[in-house]
Design a protein around this motif. Structure first.
Motif, PDB file in Angstrom:
ATOM      1  N   ARG A   1     -30.592  18.648 -12.357  1.00  0.00           N
ATOM      2  CA  ARG A   1     -30.897  19.597 -13.433  1.00  0.00           C
ATOM      3  C   ARG A   1     -31.689  20.808 -12.944  1.00  0.00           C
ATOM      4  O   ARG A   1     -31.926  21.733 -13.720  1.00  0.00           O
ATOM      5  CB  ARG A   1     -31.665  18.899 -14.547  1.00  0.00           C
TER       6      ARG A   1
ATOM      7  N   PRO B   1     -31.968  24.143 -11.101  1.00  0.00           N
ATOM      8  CA  PRO B   1     -31.137  25.191 -10.502  1.00  0.00           C
ATOM      9  C   PRO B   1     -31.578  25.472  -9.061  1.00  0.00           C
ATOM     10  O   PRO B   1     -32.765  25.594  -8.774  1.00  0.00           O
ATOM     11  CB  PRO B   1     -31.386  26.410 -11.401  1.00  0.00           C
TER      12      PRO B   1
ATOM     13  N   GLU C   1     -26.075  24.952  -9.755  1.00  0.00           N
ATOM     14  CA  GLU C   1     -26.679  24.187 -10.840  1.00  0.00           C
ATOM     15  C   GLU C   1     -25.676  23.104 -11.208  1.00  0.00           C
ATOM     16  O   GLU C   1     -24.565  23.399 -11.644  1.00  0.00           O
ATOM     17  CB  GLU C   1     -26.954  25.101 -12.028  1.00  0.00           C
TER      18      GLU C   1
END
Length: 189
Positions: free
Chosen positions: A153, A155, A163
């Motif tokens: 989760r 990025p 991502e």
């Protein structure tokens, strides 16, 4: 063909049908992925195919036509899966060493299902995923340890601009398994 090759072929066929059904004016439609259009979804899928083919020295030729680009990527992956030496070649991955066929199965084969939903949503197509795929993806995604899920989760955790999942979207407890899967990976069902 083995189980992995069969699964990839089935999923790639479903994804290809969605790509083929996109009308020219729909390629710039917004997808459920915040920064991607429908074209970007296909470009990502083709790019991931190219990335996973690198350890076995296979390259894809670029094409401006999303359908042609995907068909060529699919053909290259199917050739690798049909070659026992290439399919069983090991490569380092973010998940540790994996054979090429396992990496294809765990990454791009799964992506075909999830990004097939993205493409369908962006272009007004049927968003129903194969129930068998939903069950398989639910089981594998729900089994991800919390610390790894957090990394998925985050990025950029796997490289600049990458991502894997967005923040979880809460869905009702009685939602369909497909909707619960989509919520888990950060999609609004």
């Amino acid at each position: 063909m083995g189980e992995i090759a069969d699964r990839y072929s089935r999923r790639a066929g479903a994804f290809e049908r969605k790509v083929a059904a996109v009308r020219p004016e729909q390629w710039e439609n917004q997808s459920p992925c915040e920064r991607w259009t429908a074209r970007d979804v296909v470009d990502h899928v083709v790019g991931m195919h190219a990335h996973l083919l690198q350890p076995v020295s296979r390259k894809l030729e670029p094409s401006d036509d999303p359908l042609v680009a995907f068909q060529e990527a699919r053909a290259a992956v199917e050739q690798v899966l049909d070659d026992p030496v290439l399919a069983l070649t090991e490569a380092d991955t973010p998940m540790g060493p994996l054979t090429t066929e396992n990496n294809i199965d765990q990454v791009i084969s799964d992506d075909l299902v999830l990004h097939g939903w993205d493409l369908a949503r962006a272009t007004g197509q049927d968003e129903t995923m194969d129930p068998i795929d939903v069950e398989l993806l639910w089981a594998s995604t729900a089994a991800i340890p919390p610390e790894l899920m957090e990394k998925f989760r985050t990025p950029g955790a796997f490289g600049e601009g990458i991502e894997v999942f967005g923040p979880e979207v809460k869905v009702p407890a009685d939602a369909s398994l497909q909707d619960r899967l989509l919520g888990m990976i950060g999609r609004q069902p």
